[in-house]
Design a protein around this motif. Structure first.
Motif, PDB file in Angstrom:
ATOM      1  N   SER A  70      77.641  71.845  20.197  1.00  0.00           N
ATOM      2  CA  SER A  70      77.371  70.434  19.902  1.00  0.00           C
ATOM      3  C   SER A  70      78.575  69.774  19.244  1.00  0.00           C
ATOM      4  CB  SER A  70      76.150  70.327  18.980  1.00  0.00           C
ATOM      5  OG  SER A  70      76.359  71.091  17.811  1.00  0.00           O
ATOM      6  N   VAL A  71      79.752  70.189  19.611  1.00  0.00           N
ATOM      7  CA  VAL A  71      80.962  69.620  19.048  1.00  0.00           C
ATOM      8  C   VAL A  71      81.927  69.292  20.171  1.00  0.00           C
ATOM      9  CG1 VAL A  71      80.846  70.755  16.811  1.00  0.00           C
ATOM     10  CG2 VAL A  71      81.797  71.986  18.725  1.00  0.00           C
ATOM     11  N   PRO A  72      82.811  68.326  20.040  1.00  0.00           N
ATOM     12  CA  PRO A  72      83.025  67.461  18.891  1.00  0.00           C
ATOM     13  C   PRO A  72      81.794  66.619  18.544  1.00  0.00           C
ATOM     14  CG  PRO A  72      84.837  67.310  20.448  1.00  0.00           C
ATOM     15  CD  PRO A  72      83.744  68.059  21.123  1.00  0.00           C
ATOM     16  N   ALA A  73      81.877  65.907  17.417  1.00  0.00           N
ATOM     17  CA  ALA A  73      80.751  65.126  16.921  1.00  0.00           C
ATOM     18  C   ALA A  73      80.242  64.199  18.014  1.00  0.00           C
ATOM     19  CB  ALA A  73      81.171  64.322  15.702  1.00  0.00           C
ATOM     20  N   GLY A  74      78.913  64.177  18.149  1.00  0.00           N
ATOM     21  CA  GLY A  74      78.312  63.289  19.126  1.00  0.00           C
ATOM     22  C   GLY A  74      78.078  63.924  20.470  1.00  0.00           C
ATOM     23  N   GLY A 118      77.966  75.751  16.934  1.00  0.00           N
ATOM     24  CA  GLY A 118      78.212  74.319  17.000  1.00  0.00           C
ATOM     25  C   GLY A 118      79.134  73.799  15.931  1.00  0.00           C
ATOM     26  N   THR A 119      80.158  74.562  15.553  1.00  0.00           N
ATOM     27  CA  THR A 119      81.154  74.077  14.603  1.00  0.00           C
ATOM     28  C   THR A 119      82.532  74.255  15.217  1.00  0.00           C
ATOM     29  OG1 THR A 119      81.493  76.213  13.516  1.00  0.00           O
ATOM     30  CG2 THR A 119      79.711  74.829  12.688  1.00  0.00           C
ATOM     31  N   VAL A 120      83.466  73.408  14.822  1.00  0.00           N
ATOM     32  CA  VAL A 120      84.808  73.497  15.395  1.00  0.00           C
ATOM     33  C   VAL A 120      85.507  74.778  14.970  1.00  0.00           C
ATOM     34  CG1 VAL A 120      85.097  71.024  15.572  1.00  0.00           C
ATOM     35  CG2 VAL A 120      85.766  72.171  13.467  1.00  0.00           C
ATOM     36  N   ARG A 174      89.196  76.088  20.618  1.00  0.00           N
ATOM     37  CA  ARG A 174      88.589  75.673  21.881  1.00  0.00           C
ATOM     38  C   ARG A 174      88.782  76.771  22.921  1.00  0.00           C
ATOM     39  NH1 ARG A 174      87.286  72.476  18.571  1.00  0.00           N
ATOM     40  NH2 ARG A 174      87.282  70.186  18.723  1.00  0.00           N
ATOM     41  N   GLN A 175      87.742  77.034  23.696  1.00  0.00           N
ATOM     42  CA  GLN A 175      87.887  77.992  24.784  1.00  0.00           C
ATOM     43  C   GLN A 175      88.464  77.277  26.001  1.00  0.00           C
ATOM     44  OE1 GLN A 175      84.721  80.862  25.800  1.00  0.00           O
ATOM     45  NE2 GLN A 175      84.849  80.116  27.910  1.00  0.00           N
ATOM     46  N   VAL A 176      89.603  77.747  26.457  1.00  0.00           N
ATOM     47  CA  VAL A 176      90.201  77.220  27.678  1.00  0.00           C
ATOM     48  C   VAL A 176      89.611  77.922  28.895  1.00  0.00           C
ATOM     49  CG1 VAL A 176      92.359  76.934  28.952  1.00  0.00           C
ATOM     50  CG2 VAL A 176      92.317  76.616  26.469  1.00  0.00           C
ATOM     51  N   GLY A 177      89.333  79.198  28.775  1.00  0.00           N
ATOM     52  CA  GLY A 177      88.725  79.963  29.849  1.00  0.00           C
ATOM     53  C   GLY A 177      88.518  81.398  29.445  1.00  0.00           C
ATOM     54  N   ALA A 188      92.674  72.402  19.270  1.00  0.00           N
ATOM     55  CA  ALA A 188      91.821  71.247  19.530  1.00  0.00           C
ATOM     56  C   ALA A 188      92.631  70.025  19.967  1.00  0.00           C
ATOM     57  CB  ALA A 188      90.999  70.926  18.284  1.00  0.00           C
ATOM     58  N   ALA A 189      93.775  69.814  19.343  1.00  0.00           N
ATOM     59  CA  ALA A 189      94.576  68.632  19.650  1.00  0.00           C
ATOM     60  C   ALA A 189      95.347  68.780  20.953  1.00  0.00           C
ATOM     61  CB  ALA A 189      95.536  68.332  18.504  1.00  0.00           C
ATOM     62  N   ASP A 190      95.665  70.012  21.328  1.00  0.00           N
ATOM     63  CA  ASP A 190      96.487  70.239  22.512  1.00  0.00           C
ATOM     64  C   ASP A 190      96.070  71.558  23.152  1.00  0.00           C
ATOM     65  OD1 ASP A 190      98.356  70.450  24.464  1.00  0.00           O
ATOM     66  OD2 ASP A 190     100.084  70.695  23.121  1.00  0.00           O
ATOM     67  N   LEU A 191      95.264  71.475  24.215  1.00  0.00           N
ATOM     68  CA  LEU A 191      94.743  72.681  24.855  1.00  0.00           C
ATOM     69  C   LEU A 191      95.825  73.499  25.551  1.00  0.00           C
ATOM     70  CD1 LEU A 191      91.358  71.451  26.357  1.00  0.00           C
ATOM     71  CD2 LEU A 191      91.735  72.869  24.355  1.00  0.00           C
ATOM     72  N   SER A 192      97.009  72.923  25.713  1.00  0.00           N
ATOM     73  CA  SER A 192      98.099  73.695  26.298  1.00  0.00           C
ATOM     74  C   SER A 192      98.700  74.669  25.292  1.00  0.00           C
ATOM     75  CB  SER A 192      99.192  72.767  26.834  1.00  0.00           C
ATOM     76  OG  SER A 192      99.796  72.033  25.767  1.00  0.00           O
ATOM     77  N   ASP A 193      98.360  74.513  24.013  1.00  0.00           N
ATOM     78  CA  ASP A 193      98.778  75.446  22.972  1.00  0.00           C
ATOM     79  C   ASP A 193      97.772  76.593  22.953  1.00  0.00           C
ATOM     80  OD1 ASP A 193      99.655  76.799  20.757  1.00  0.00           O
ATOM     81  OD2 ASP A 193      99.078  75.243  19.307  1.00  0.00           O
ATOM     82  N   THR A 194      98.039  77.630  23.731  1.00  0.00           N
ATOM     83  CA  THR A 194      97.041  78.666  23.969  1.00  0.00           C
ATOM     84  C   THR A 194      97.498  80.048  23.509  1.00  0.00           C
ATOM     85  OG1 THR A 194      97.881  79.145  26.194  1.00  0.00           O
ATOM     86  CG2 THR A 194      96.186  77.431  25.994  1.00  0.00           C
ATOM     87  N   ALA A 195      96.524  80.926  23.357  1.00  0.00           N
ATOM     88  CA  ALA A 195      96.760  82.347  23.105  1.00  0.00           C
ATOM     89  C   ALA A 195      95.595  83.110  23.721  1.00  0.00           C
ATOM     90  CB  ALA A 195      96.866  82.638  21.618  1.00  0.00           C
ATOM     91  N   SER A 196      95.867  84.283  24.264  1.00  0.00           N
ATOM     92  CA  SER A 196      94.842  85.088  24.938  1.00  0.00           C
ATOM     93  C   SER A 196      94.536  86.346  24.134  1.00  0.00           C
ATOM     94  CB  SER A 196      95.294  85.463  26.351  1.00  0.00           C
ATOM     95  OG  SER A 196      95.453  84.313  27.151  1.00  0.00           O
ATOM     96  N   TYR A 197      93.268  86.764  24.181  1.00  0.00           N
ATOM     97  CA  TYR A 197      92.814  87.916  23.415  1.00  0.00           C
ATOM     98  C   TYR A 197      91.922  88.777  24.303  1.00  0.00           C
ATOM     99  CZ  TYR A 197      94.437  84.968  19.632  1.00  0.00           C
ATOM    100  OH  TYR A 197      95.214  84.174  18.830  1.00  0.00           O
ATOM    101  N   SER A 198      92.149  90.069  24.292  1.00  0.00           N
ATOM    102  CA  SER A 198      91.357  91.011  25.074  1.00  0.00           C
ATOM    103  C   SER A 198      90.321  91.689  24.187  1.00  0.00           C
ATOM    104  CB  SER A 198      92.254  92.068  25.730  1.00  0.00           C
ATOM    105  OG  SER A 198      93.128  91.482  26.665  1.00  0.00           O
TER     106      SER A 198
END
Length: 465
Positions: free
Chosen positions: A284-288, A386-388, A400-403, A440-450
């Motif tokens: 339920s985030v972002p707000a609204g 439901g929290t950032v 944020r989950q990109v994939g 959150a501000a830039d989804l291109s700033d990513t890191a992957s975790y196994s």
């Protein structure tokens, strides 16, 4: 009541006849002791007092169901343990159904079904060996009117048209080895670099209906109106609408051709209302923002714009028992980019294959042996409570989950016991996965975790009644 009186009369006549016959026979041949007629009538009255009765004589009543209990061993890379509970893949249930003839070729009927769980195995985890004990749930409550020529209309809580379209199989495996991942390991926390996190495996996957199969394209049970055509050359088409608003269509086939058993299904569904129960697919985030029970996203109560496509097919050679089953599902959620304020992956998909052999090698019943593989690819999402800060335990700067990509492979065996309407099963699945997180501000700033692999062995039995 009239039926009971007539039955009593018939039984009384039979009792009297028995006494007359006994009276004409030698005492040693029929020594019933005392007044045999009174004794028989007393026993009849006792049976009538303890027998379940229908409300009326016009509508039939059939009581059925099954019990499905199992033992589960698991190893998440840090710990292993053994739990016992209900196998939620096909949880225990009791079913009441019946029908009555209206006219030639027409009938009306009903279905009332309750699911029953002792310890819900897919909701247990390393710290929770028991979950949702003894909680019944309503699965079906519906009536129908059916014509042999024109098909069937149903109304109530029951399966939408696309329910089961990814689960078609010609083999006897659906009671413990459906394509769903979360029916085995839905509640286990992921382990990353030797550290158990707060996020569960199912947090990184698409939600699929209220029952939470995490299978894109799969339907569920909902409050609806549904129409099914009569069978035509093995085909049945279905359509359903309900719960402002969804609609879906499906086409199913079952038949035999040139020594092969064939079964297939395909379904398409659209969802367009936000006023439904939230689920963890986007949180339920972002707000609204919010999400409905399908995991389709919505912003501030704005209607969702989501569609599902699911299909499966299975073929078995009747002579050898060799079979192959495949399934595929796709969700398209058009609101995700608006929620994230950036262009994101707005689709989820999965595919699975199961192959093996099913033959009657022993007199007890057919034996099924199989191997399987499944892959789940999930797009953008904010999961969990439901929290950032949902992913802060993994990466405080990327929430944020990109994939995500999650898969399993497995092996299993099922032995059917014809005399007891019972199935004994033993199966193993090896789960692997990874997630890509973005800022959150830039989804291109990513890191992957196994994730550390999760191994599960499930053994138990289902008995029908």
């Amino acid at each position: 009541m009239a039926g009971s009186v007539r039955m009593m009369g018939r039984l009384s006549w039979l009792a009297a006849a028995g006494c007359l016959l006994a009276g004409g026979a030698p005492a040693g041949a029929a020594d019933l002791g005392g007044d045999c007629c009174a004794d028989l009538e007393e026993r009849i009255a006792e049976l009538e007092a303890t027998t379940a009765r229908k409300g009326n004589r016009k509508v039939s009543l059939e009581v059925s169901g099954h019990i499905n209990e199992a033992v589960m061993w698991w190893d998440d890379g840090l710990e292993s343990n053994v739990y016992q509970g209900t196998n939620d893949t096909a949880r225990s249930r009791v079913r009441f159904k019946g029908s009555a003839k209206i006219a030639d070729g027409w009938k009306a009927g009903y279905l009332l079904e309750f699911g029953i769980r002792t310890n819900r195995l897919p909701r247990t985890d390393a710290d929770l060996p028991s979950a949702s004990p003894g909680t019944p749930d309503l699965r079906h409550s519906m009536w129908f009117i059916e014509s042999e020529r024109y098909g069937k209309v149903s109304m109530g809580q029951t399966s939408q048209a696309s329910d089961g379209v990814t689960e078609v199989t010609t083999a006897n495996t659906n009671h413990f080895a459906r394509p769903s991942l979360s029916k085995w390991n839905g509640n286990f926390d992921v382990v990353i670099d030797g550290d158990r996190k707060a996020n569960e495996w199912r947090d990184f996957m698409a939600q699929s209906g209220a029952s939470g199969d995490n299978v894109p394209g799969e339907g569920d049970r909902r409050n609806l109106v549904r129409y099914d055509t009569a069978e035509i050359a093995g085909f049945i088409a279905s359509a359903a609408w309900g719960e402002d608003d969804f609609w879906d269509l499906s086409l199913r086939y079952k038949g035999e051709f040139a020594g092969f058993k064939l079964a297939a299904a395909i379904g398409y569904a659209e969802y367009s209302d936000a006023n439904l129960r939230p689920s963890p697919a986007l949180g339920s985030v972002p707000a609204g923002s919010a999400s409905n029970l399908r995991g389709c996203s919505s912003i501030g109560g704005v209607d969702v714009d989501c569609s599902d496509l699911g299909l499966s097919a299975s073929i078995m050679h009747s002579g050898t028992g060799l079979f192959v089953t495949g399934a595929y599902g796709l969700r398209d959620d058009k609101n995700r980019s608006a929620i994230f304020g950036q262009s994101v992956d707005d689709t989820d998909d999965f595919w699975s294959v199961q192959a093996g052999i099913e033959r009657k090698w022993i007199s007890l019943g057919k034996t099924t042996v199989y191997g399987e593989y499944a892959e789940f690819n999930t797009g953008a999402g904010i999961t969990g409570a439901g929290t950032v800060a949902t992913f802060s335990g993994i990466d405080a700067t990327r929430t944020r989950q990109v994939g995500s990509d999650i898969s399993y492979w497995g092996l299993g065996i099922n032995q059917h016991l014809e005399a007891a309407a019972m199935d004994l099963y033993l199966a193993y699945r090896h789960h692997e996965g990874d997630v890509t997180l973005g800022a959150a501000a830039d989804l291109s700033d990513t890191a992957s975790y196994s994730f550390e692999s999760l191994d599960i062995v499930l053994g138990g039995a289902m008995i029908k009644f």
